[in-house]
Structures are given as C-alpha cells and as structure tokens.
Design an enzyme around this catalytic site. Structure first.
Site, PDB file in Angstrom:
ATOM      1  N   SER A 166      49.465  29.287   1.559  1.00 30.18           N
ATOM      2  CA  SER A 166      49.865  30.136   2.676  1.00 30.18           C
ATOM      3  C   SER A 166      49.384  31.553   2.353  1.00 30.18           C
ATOM      4  O   SER A 166      49.625  32.064   1.261  1.00 30.18           O
ATOM      5  CB  SER A 166      51.385  30.099   2.850  1.00 30.18           C
ATOM      6  N   ALA A 204      55.583  25.608  15.803  1.00 24.56           N
ATOM      7  CA  ALA A 204      54.392  26.462  15.843  1.00 24.56           C
ATOM      8  C   ALA A 204      54.582  27.590  14.815  1.00 24.56           C
ATOM      9  O   ALA A 204      55.663  27.766  14.261  1.00 24.56           O
ATOM     10  CB  ALA A 204      54.230  27.042  17.243  1.00 24.56           C
ATOM     11  N   ASN A 225      54.275  30.921  15.316  1.00 23.47           N
ATOM     12  CA  ASN A 225      54.537  32.288  15.784  1.00 23.47           C
ATOM     13  C   ASN A 225      55.987  32.725  15.575  1.00 23.47           C
ATOM     14  O   ASN A 225      56.246  33.906  15.383  1.00 23.47           O
ATOM     15  CB  ASN A 225      54.109  32.466  17.242  1.00 23.47           C
ATOM     16  N   PRO A 278      57.384  22.570   9.658  1.00 23.86           N
ATOM     17  CA  PRO A 278      56.864  23.871  10.089  1.00 23.86           C
ATOM     18  C   PRO A 278      55.349  23.810  10.221  1.00 23.86           C
ATOM     19  O   PRO A 278      54.711  22.903   9.685  1.00 23.86           O
ATOM     20  CB  PRO A 278      57.271  24.805   8.942  1.00 23.86           C
ATOM     21  N   GLU A 287      51.616  24.664   9.339  1.00 26.85           N
ATOM     22  CA  GLU A 287      51.047  24.827   8.000  1.00 26.85           C
ATOM     23  C   GLU A 287      50.664  26.285   7.698  1.00 26.85           C
ATOM     24  O   GLU A 287      50.538  26.662   6.533  1.00 26.85           O
ATOM     25  CB  GLU A 287      49.840  23.892   7.820  1.00 26.85           C
ATOM     26  N   LEU A 334      57.996   4.656  22.355  1.00 29.21           N
ATOM     27  CA  LEU A 334      58.848   5.168  23.433  1.00 29.21           C
ATOM     28  C   LEU A 334      59.857   6.200  22.944  1.00 29.21           C
ATOM     29  O   LEU A 334      61.022   6.186  23.338  1.00 29.21           O
ATOM     30  CB  LEU A 334      59.559   4.020  24.160  1.00 29.21           C
ATOM     31  N   GLU A 372      57.532  22.121  24.225  1.00 26.61           N
ATOM     32  CA  GLU A 372      57.537  23.571  24.472  1.00 26.61           C
ATOM     33  C   GLU A 372      56.120  24.056  24.215  1.00 26.61           C
ATOM     34  O   GLU A 372      55.726  24.275  23.076  1.00 26.61           O
ATOM     35  CB  GLU A 372      58.531  24.261  23.513  1.00 26.61           C
ATOM     36  N   CYS A 381      54.488  32.524  23.462  1.00 18.35           N
ATOM     37  CA  CYS A 381      54.128  31.519  24.471  1.00 18.35           C
ATOM     38  C   CYS A 381      54.374  31.997  25.899  1.00 18.35           C
ATOM     39  O   CYS A 381      53.630  31.647  26.811  1.00 18.35           O
ATOM     40  CB  CYS A 381      54.922  30.253  24.207  1.00 18.35           C
ATOM     41  N   GLU A 409      44.931  30.464  27.819  1.00 15.06           N
ATOM     42  CA  GLU A 409      45.834  31.152  26.892  1.00 15.06           C
ATOM     43  C   GLU A 409      45.026  31.698  25.716  1.00 15.06           C
ATOM     44  O   GLU A 409      44.299  30.966  25.063  1.00 15.06           O
ATOM     45  CB  GLU A 409      46.896  30.176  26.368  1.00 15.06           C
ATOM     46  N   GLU A 429      65.331  23.970  25.539  1.00 16.29           N
ATOM     47  CA  GLU A 429      66.017  24.397  24.331  1.00 16.29           C
ATOM     48  C   GLU A 429      67.105  25.387  24.738  1.00 16.29           C
ATOM     49  O   GLU A 429      67.074  25.950  25.841  1.00 16.29           O
ATOM     50  CB  GLU A 429      65.020  25.042  23.353  1.00 16.29           C
TER      51      GLU A 429
END
Ligand code: NAD
Length: 489
Positions: free
Chosen positions: A24, A150, A152, A176, A178, A243, A249, A283, A384, A461
């Site tokens: 990271s 994501a 962000n 999370p 990567e 299924l 999101e 987003c 986007e 959410e």
C-alpha cells in the site's frame, strides 16, 4: 513500514501464508507504507467457516445485546478518532481536514445508529386470519454476508456495511479495496474489543480475484458491493450463479441545477463541495453543474475566484484542502479525461493539469479543474471521472434542465439550488436519482437511506430499516391453535 498485514479471520490475524503480497503506497509520496498479503481461496473458506460459527452465536443474541456491542464500538472509534483519521489520510491521501468528520465520525455515527435499530428490532404484530389462527412476521438474518469496498471512503464504507449487517444478526467478510487496505482491520480490532464474538466480522485482503472468490462462494448469502458500474455488473452477474442477494452502490454522473433565484454563494459552495471534496473522488459528486443562463457568468466568476484559493498540500497538514488522488494510475486516468475535454472543445477555466513545483511533485495531484463551454455530448459530461473535474453547463428553462440531468444511464444523486420551495420539490420529484439535495450537497446523515437508481445500483445503506431490509429476509410464521382441517380420512 509495518510488518506483513494478513487477513483478520476468526478473531485474529492469519499467520503469513502463500497469498500474493502487495504494497500500500502513500499517495503523497508514492512510497510504500505497508505490505499486505492477499487471502487465498483456502483463507476465504476458513473465513466463511469462522463466520458461520460466529453467526450461530451472534444471531441467537437478542437485538439489545447486539446493539450494546455496536454502541461500544462506536465509542471506541470516537476515542481513537485521531489515529483512524491519520491512517485514512496516510493510506488514501484524503486531507486531515476531512477524515475526522467524513470518515471516522460518519463510521461511528453509523454503528451508533444501528445499535439503536438493533435494540428496537421486533417481530411483526399478530395478524388474525380466522378461527383463532394468526400469523406474524420476523426479519431473519441472511447468514454470512460479504462486503466489498471501494478505496475512496475505506473506513466509512466498512462501517456502513458492517453496522446494519451485524445489527440484524449476520456475520460478515469484508474486503477493503487493495489501494486502501489498512483501516478495515482496525474496525475488526475495535469490534472485538467491544465484545463482538470471534468470527462475526472478518477482513479478507486482496484485489479483484478475492472479490470474485467472495461473489462465487456458496457459503455467502449476500454481497454488498461499492465500486464502479462495470464492476457492479460483473458482481451481479457472478452472484446470479448462487442467487446471492446483491446491494450495488455504484458510480454516477450527478447533476446540480442552479436556478436564477438561488443564493449564488451557496450554489458555488455546493458545486465546490460536490466536485473538490476528497479530490473529487466521491460517488455522488455533481460533476455536471447546470447553471441558468441568467446567472451563469456571475456564478462562474465567484466559482473561479474561490477555486483559485483552494490549498493543495500534504494530506497530513491540517491546512490542506485538496490532497493527492489515490494512485498514480488513477491520476493518469483523470488527466486523460482532462485531455478529452480539451480535445473535444471545452474551455479550461481553472486548473486543467498538474501543479508546478517540487513540493507536490511526488504526489498524485491534479489541479482542481473547471471546464466551461461544455456540451452534453462531451466525454467529460457523460462519463464518471472520479477526480477534481467540474463541467459547467448552461440551461434556459426548468424542463430542459431536468431532461438533460436525467439523460444519462446513471441515477445516484442530484441537487437543486433555488429559493422557490415549490420548484425545489417539483424538480426533486422529477430528478431520476436515489438522493436529491435541496440547497446543499453531499450531506449523508446516517438516518437517511442512501443508494442509487438506474445504473448507479440498487439497495440502500443507512436509514434504519431501509438497510436492515437489505440484510434480512422476511419470515412469516402461521400459528394454528386447533386441529388440522383435513379431508383425507
Ligand atoms: P472498483 O469497482 O474498481 O473496485 C471496487 C471493489 O471491487 C474493490 O474492492 C475491488 O478489489 C473489487 N473488485 C474488482 N473487481 C471485482 C470483481 N470482478 N468481483 C468482485 N470484486 C471486484 O471501484 P473503485 O475504483 O475501488 O472505486 C471507485 C468507484 O466506486 C467509483 O465508480 C465510485 O463512484 C464508486 N463508489 C460508489 C459509492 C456509492 O455508495 N454509490 C461509494 C463510493 C464509491
């Protein structure tokens, strides 16, 4: 750099194994801050087994007892707010002027909110159906739920996914992104300290491949996914094989409509917050700012004046307002969109490139950018970008603005700036978006249901029972007090 970070499974970190190791990077320096080992398929199997065991215990506890654990976790998060905010800023490049509120407090608020919801979960009332018989309904947890995040809002997303799932009695495997793997394990540690039984919340590390293992796993009942539209479609398609229930999101290309009677300073504030906060990596951002022709020039004048005063810098400097983008690759993607804008004939009114000078040279910075003279057909007005890039468009009347705002396949959010309450609610009703803000932008209190429509996804959410419905199924229980009526004698 820390030691190797592994997945958190069954109440502790796995010993180093043979999963792929990745680094990271600090987005301000592009130097590594941690080495992380991705989960293998066997690790995911182990995590699902641990979660299943945890689920058996956790789902038997009553809602108030589960709520007490979540409430304690919220307090522990608040007590460690500085540490968590610092880690988020270090790992994701978000300014420290944002992370304590937008990430840490929002995560804690969500756990506290669902602590109360858990305590209030009740069976439905008895409904008589004749002859003394009746039925009632119960909201049952789904079992083991996967959360895929994501990069962000790493900590906030982990909290937003964990809180309703755990409140309802589910166990969770959270993956999370990567690019920002460091804060989700902190949540696992905090939940454990708050009294969560082992195995109820697990963190599996890794990238797309681990995400695919989760969506394919037969032991996982549901995937709650946050990410790009394209990835969301792949997750939905893969989940169909077993299924699984899916919450998506996803991204968007949201619109802000500025009417001539709007408070222009507020409109500029909304547009800037909805394009430059978190370097534009949000987003719901209103990347298409439709301004009525009558106030277009006055709006632009104030916008450019304030944009020129934004302070770029080290995310760990409390004075910094705009930090680096999350990665060099993402910076290059944002720059390629800016190139599209220029080639397709939009005017760069602010920014439009990389900052000069050595102080920011190692970080993934892009100058806050404003494009004018845009048309709806331009790439920058259709796709986007997920960076600090605003397109300003002009409109002549309400119906035209609403039609153009609704013309894209996305439907995450929208905003309307006007002093006319009747118009505000009429436009809010007509905008095709999961969230509409009137005279503000990007505020997401945890009591408010959050999610998209159209190709920005489905499911919700936050918002109490709105999110509980996503992580439970409704069971009907029919009770017969007499003998079974049966013609087969
Ligand atoms: P992404 O789609 O590239 O990745 C998201 C997550 O999915 C990561 O954890 C990644 O490892 C995983 N993944 C990738 N491929 C997968 C696959 N095939 N199966 C399962 N998992 C897979 O998104 P990103 O670049 O991390 O995030 C930016 C995007 O997220 C933007 O489009 C943004 O709009 C969106 N976003 C949406 C919301 C929302 O609430 N609607 C919030 C934040 C971000």
């Amino acid at each position: 750099m820390t030691d190797l970070m592994t997945s958190y499974v069954g109440g502790g970190y796995l010993p180093p194994g043979d999963g792929e190791i990745f680094e990271s990077l600090n987005p301000f320096t592009n130097r590594p801050i941690a080495r992380v080992q991705a989960a293998t398929a066997a690790d995911v199997d182990a995590a699902v087994d641990a979660a299943r065991e945890g689920f058996d215990l956790w789902s038997e506890m009553d809602g108030a007892a589960r709520g007490a654990v979540l409430a304690r976790a919220a307090e522990l998060i608040r007590a460690r707010a500085d540490e968590i905010a610092h880690l988020e800023s270090l790992d994701g490049g978000k300014p420290l002027s944002e992370t304590p509120e937008a990430d840490v407090a929002s995560g804690a608020d969500c756990l506290a909110h669902f602590a109360e919801v858990a305590a209030a979960l009740a069976e439905g009332p008895r409904t008589p159906v004749g002859g003394g018989a009746y039925f009632y309904t119960r909201r049952e947890p789904l079992g083991v739920v996967a959360g895929i995040g994501a990069w962000n809002y790493p900590f906030q997303i982990a909290c937003w996914k964990a809180a309703p799932a755990l409140a309802a009695g589910n166990a969770m495997l959270f993956k999370p992104a990567e690019l920002t793997p460091l804060s989700a394990p902190l949540l696992a540690e905090i939940l454990a300290e708050a009294g969560l039984p082992e195995g109820v919340f697990n963190v599996v590390q890794g990238g797309a491949e681990v995400g695919r293992i989760l969506t394919a796993h037969p032991g996982i009942a549901k995937v709650s996914f946050t990410g790009e539209v394209g990835t969301g479609k792949a997750v939905a398609a893969a989940s169909a094989a077993t299924l699984k229930r899916v919450t998506l999101e996803l991204g968007g290309k949201s619109a802000l409509l500025v009417f001539p009677d709007a408070d222009l300073d507020d409109a500029v504030s909304a547009a800037m917050l909805g394009n430059f906060y978190t370097q534009g990596q949000i987003c719901t951002n209103c990347t298409r700012v439709f301004v009525h022709a009558e106030v277009h020039d006055a709006f632009l004048h104030r916008l450019l004046d304030r944009t020129a005063r934004l302070r770029l810098g080290d995310p760990l400097d409390p004075e910094t307002q705009v930090g680096p983008l999350v990665s060099r690759e993402h910076r290059d993607k944002v720059m390629s969109y800016i190139g599209h804008g220029i080639r397709e004939g939009a005017t760069v009114a602010a920014g439009g490139g990389l900052p000069h000078g050595p102080a920011l040279a190692d970080g993934n910075f892009v100058l806050p950018t404003v494009f004018t003279r845009c048309t709806d057909e331009m790439t920058i007005a259709r796709e986007e970008i997920f960076g600090p890039v605003m397109t300003v468009l002009s409109f002549a009347d309400e119906a035209e603005a609403v039609g153009r705002a609704n013309a894209l396949p996305f439907g995450l959010a929208a905003g309307v700036m006007t002093a006319d309450a009747e118009r505000a609610h009429r436009v809010a009703r007509r905008l095709e978006a999961g969230v509409v803000w009137i005279n503000t932008y990007n505020l997401t209190p945890v009591a408010m249901p959050f999610g998209g429509c159209k190709q920005s996804g489905y499911g919700r959410e936050n918002g109490g029972m709105a999110a509980i419905a996503e992580v439970t199924f409704e069971k009907s229980v029919y009770v017969e007090p007499h003998h079974v009526e049966c013609p087969y004698r």
